[in-house]
Design a protein around this motif. Structure first.
Motif, PDB file in Angstrom:
ATOM      1  N   ILE A 217       3.015  -6.824  56.675  1.00  0.00           N
ATOM      2  CA  ILE A 217       3.310  -8.139  56.116  1.00  0.00           C
ATOM      3  C   ILE A 217       3.919  -7.970  54.734  1.00  0.00           C
ATOM      4  O   ILE A 217       3.391  -7.251  53.887  1.00  0.00           O
ATOM      5  N   GLY A 218       5.032  -8.665  54.494  1.00  0.00           N
ATOM      6  CA  GLY A 218       5.704  -8.586  53.212  1.00  0.00           C
ATOM      7  C   GLY A 218       5.439  -9.803  52.348  1.00  0.00           C
ATOM      8  O   GLY A 218       5.177 -10.895  52.860  1.00  0.00           O
ATOM      9  N   TYR A 219       5.504  -9.616  51.033  1.00  0.00           N
ATOM     10  CA  TYR A 219       5.317 -10.714  50.086  1.00  0.00           C
ATOM     11  C   TYR A 219       5.914 -10.309  48.750  1.00  0.00           C
ATOM     12  O   TYR A 219       6.198  -9.133  48.494  1.00  0.00           O
ATOM     13  N   GLN A 220       6.106 -11.302  47.878  1.00  0.00           N
ATOM     14  CA  GLN A 220       6.601 -11.031  46.529  1.00  0.00           C
ATOM     15  C   GLN A 220       5.435 -10.624  45.645  1.00  0.00           C
ATOM     16  O   GLN A 220       4.413 -11.301  45.579  1.00  0.00           O
ATOM     17  N   THR A 221       5.609  -9.515  44.949  1.00  0.00           N
ATOM     18  CA  THR A 221       4.523  -8.987  44.133  1.00  0.00           C
ATOM     19  C   THR A 221       4.115  -9.953  43.022  1.00  0.00           C
ATOM     20  O   THR A 221       4.946 -10.638  42.423  1.00  0.00           O
ATOM     21  N   GLY A 222       2.813 -10.030  42.779  1.00  0.00           N
ATOM     22  CA  GLY A 222       2.278 -10.851  41.701  1.00  0.00           C
ATOM     23  C   GLY A 222       2.133 -12.321  42.019  1.00  0.00           C
ATOM     24  O   GLY A 222       1.721 -13.103  41.170  1.00  0.00           O
ATOM     25  N   THR A 223       2.452 -12.724  43.254  1.00  0.00           N
ATOM     26  CA  THR A 223       2.390 -14.132  43.636  1.00  0.00           C
ATOM     27  C   THR A 223       1.110 -14.430  44.414  1.00  0.00           C
ATOM     28  O   THR A 223       0.353 -13.527  44.775  1.00  0.00           O
ATOM     29  N   THR A 224       0.902 -15.713  44.712  1.00  0.00           N
ATOM     30  CA  THR A 224      -0.249 -16.098  45.523  1.00  0.00           C
ATOM     31  C   THR A 224      -0.201 -15.426  46.889  1.00  0.00           C
ATOM     32  O   THR A 224      -1.241 -15.045  47.442  1.00  0.00           O
ATOM     33  N   GLY A 225       1.008 -15.302  47.440  1.00  0.00           N
ATOM     34  CA  GLY A 225       1.157 -14.615  48.721  1.00  0.00           C
ATOM     35  C   GLY A 225       0.633 -13.197  48.664  1.00  0.00           C
ATOM     36  O   GLY A 225       0.038 -12.694  49.631  1.00  0.00           O
ATOM     37  N   ASN A 226       0.845 -12.531  47.541  1.00  0.00           N
ATOM     38  CA  ASN A 226       0.320 -11.193  47.301  1.00  0.00           C
ATOM     39  C   ASN A 226      -1.193 -11.166  47.471  1.00  0.00           C
ATOM     40  O   ASN A 226      -1.759 -10.369  48.236  1.00  0.00           O
ATOM     41  N   TRP A 227      -1.872 -12.077  46.760  1.00  0.00           N
ATOM     42  CA  TRP A 227      -3.340 -12.077  46.795  1.00  0.00           C
ATOM     43  C   TRP A 227      -3.867 -12.574  48.143  1.00  0.00           C
ATOM     44  O   TRP A 227      -4.923 -12.119  48.595  1.00  0.00           O
ATOM     45  N   TYR A 228      -3.134 -13.479  48.778  1.00  0.00           N
ATOM     46  CA  TYR A 228      -3.556 -14.003  50.078  1.00  0.00           C
ATOM     47  C   TYR A 228      -3.567 -12.890  51.129  1.00  0.00           C
ATOM     48  O   TYR A 228      -4.505 -12.779  51.927  1.00  0.00           O
ATOM     49  N   VAL A 229      -2.539 -12.070  51.121  1.00  0.00           N
ATOM     50  CA  VAL A 229      -2.439 -11.006  52.124  1.00  0.00           C
ATOM     51  C   VAL A 229      -3.329  -9.817  51.765  1.00  0.00           C
ATOM     52  O   VAL A 229      -4.079  -9.311  52.612  1.00  0.00           O
ATOM     53  N   ALA A 230      -3.241  -9.370  50.504  1.00  0.00           N
ATOM     54  CA  ALA A 230      -3.978  -8.176  50.096  1.00  0.00           C
ATOM     55  C   ALA A 230      -5.461  -8.447  49.868  1.00  0.00           C
ATOM     56  O   ALA A 230      -6.295  -7.543  49.974  1.00  0.00           O
ATOM     57  N   GLY A 231      -5.789  -9.710  49.559  1.00  0.00           N
ATOM     58  CA  GLY A 231      -7.168 -10.076  49.273  1.00  0.00           C
ATOM     59  C   GLY A 231      -7.480  -9.979  47.790  1.00  0.00           C
ATOM     60  O   GLY A 231      -7.029  -9.053  47.114  1.00  0.00           O
ATOM     61  N   ASP A 232      -8.194 -10.971  47.278  1.00  0.00           N
ATOM     62  CA  ASP A 232      -8.583 -10.969  45.875  1.00  0.00           C
ATOM     63  C   ASP A 232      -9.769 -11.904  45.697  1.00  0.00           C
ATOM     64  O   ASP A 232      -9.685 -13.090  45.985  1.00  0.00           O
ATOM     65  N   ALA A 233     -10.877 -11.362  45.176  1.00  0.00           N
ATOM     66  CA  ALA A 233     -12.107 -12.136  45.032  1.00  0.00           C
ATOM     67  C   ALA A 233     -11.938 -13.291  44.050  1.00  0.00           C
ATOM     68  O   ALA A 233     -12.461 -14.386  44.260  1.00  0.00           O
ATOM     69  N   ASP A 234     -11.183 -13.041  42.960  1.00  0.00           N
ATOM     70  CA  ASP A 234     -10.995 -14.088  41.958  1.00  0.00           C
ATOM     71  C   ASP A 234     -10.223 -15.276  42.514  1.00  0.00           C
ATOM     72  O   ASP A 234     -10.412 -16.415  42.086  1.00  0.00           O
TER      73      ASP A 234
END
Length: 283
Positions: A217-234
């Motif tokens: 899955i591709g996304y633009q780095t540093g964006t919400t899409g980044n955190w949505y795909v990679a996962g982020d607790a914050d």
């Protein structure tokens, strides 16, 4: 007779155009299901209440007088003439005579580079209106998305205007204006992809992706899409069981998907719609 012949030729030409358009097939499609609910706002240096309050008053004013609606109509309904601005060098000095904005192109329709090399978009036209109202010269810097907040806090830019989602993590480092746009993440796939055809909800989409473990899955780095795909607790995102591939912007991700290197792209809904339409139009 000549008139009839002209009519016949015109009708034949029209038939050809219609036929050609009918046979043209899309190459990508947007899965029209919201995966998130977000709010866009503009970032200022932490503690800069003077600019924050003044800009909030300005946003309320252009909302009330209809100028905000006019700007949005240009980019979502193609009504009115779009106004471009020159891109400055990154090292431009931030003086009292300037209103310096840090942005990241392309992120159409909020900010992008036109064929004439100028920067266009909803955010930048708002910036231009504000600068004009204050008698300032607008200076727009096109930098990496994940460098914008630091650039603002360092005082190199007055404001970050880049279709930026507000969340608790970003509120720790920066202050944000009132929200001006409701956003969401959506997924782009190849036109012949049927994986999501039966999906009705965000949970359905996520379940499909989870069942396709190992996909890229591709996304633009540093964006919400980044955190949505990679996962982020914050951010409150668990992430997806997929190989994450980062790109400087969504357009590059979609092109790489068409090259067969990734399977899906996750990006904000408005840019996703713009990218999908633009790519299908040139096929």
């Amino acid at each position: 007779m000549k008139k009839l012949l002209v009519c016949f030729v015109c009708a034949l030409a029209l038939l050809c155009v219609v036929s050609c358009n009918d046979t043209q097939e899309d190459v990508v499609k947007l899965i029209d299901i919201k995966l998130t609910d977000e709010e866009y706002a503009f970032a200022v240096k932490k503690g800069n209440t003077e600019l924050l309050n003044d800009f909030n008053d300005f946003l309320a004013e252009i909302e009330e007088n209809g100028k905000f609606a006019e700007i949005v109509a240009k980019y979502f309904e193609n009504k009115g003439t779009k106004k471009g601005v020159e891109i400055a060098i990154d090292s431009v000095a931030n003086t009292d005579e300037n209103f310096v904005v840090a942005t990241n192109c392309p992120f159409e329709p909020f900010e992008y580079i036109g064929d004439d090399g100028k920067a266009y978009g909803i955010d930048l036209e708002i910036a231009a209106l504000y600068a004009e109202s204050k008698g300032l010269e607008l200076v727009v810097k096109n930098i990496a998305f994940d460098a914008i907040l630091n650039d603002v806090n360092a005082g190199y830019s007055d404001m970050g205007m880049a279709g930026m989602t507000v969340n608790e993590d970003r509120l720790v480092s920066n202050d944000f204006t009132t929200a001006y746009y409701q956003a969401s993440q959506k997924i782009i796939v190849a036109a012949d992809n049927t994986d999501f055809d039966n999906c009705k909800t965000a949970e359905d989409v996520e379940n499909v992706i989870k069942a396709l473990s190992g996909k890229k899955i591709g996304y633009q780095t540093g964006t919400t899409g980044n955190w949505y795909v990679a996962g982020d607790a914050d951010w409150g995102f668990d992430g997806l069981p997929a190989t994450c591939v980062t790109y400087k912007n969504g357009s590059l991700a979609v092109q790489d998907m068409l090259n067969g290197n990734i399977q899906f792209v996750v990006i904000d809904s408005a840019p996703a719609a713009a990218i999908t339409e633009a790519i299908n139009a040139v096929q």
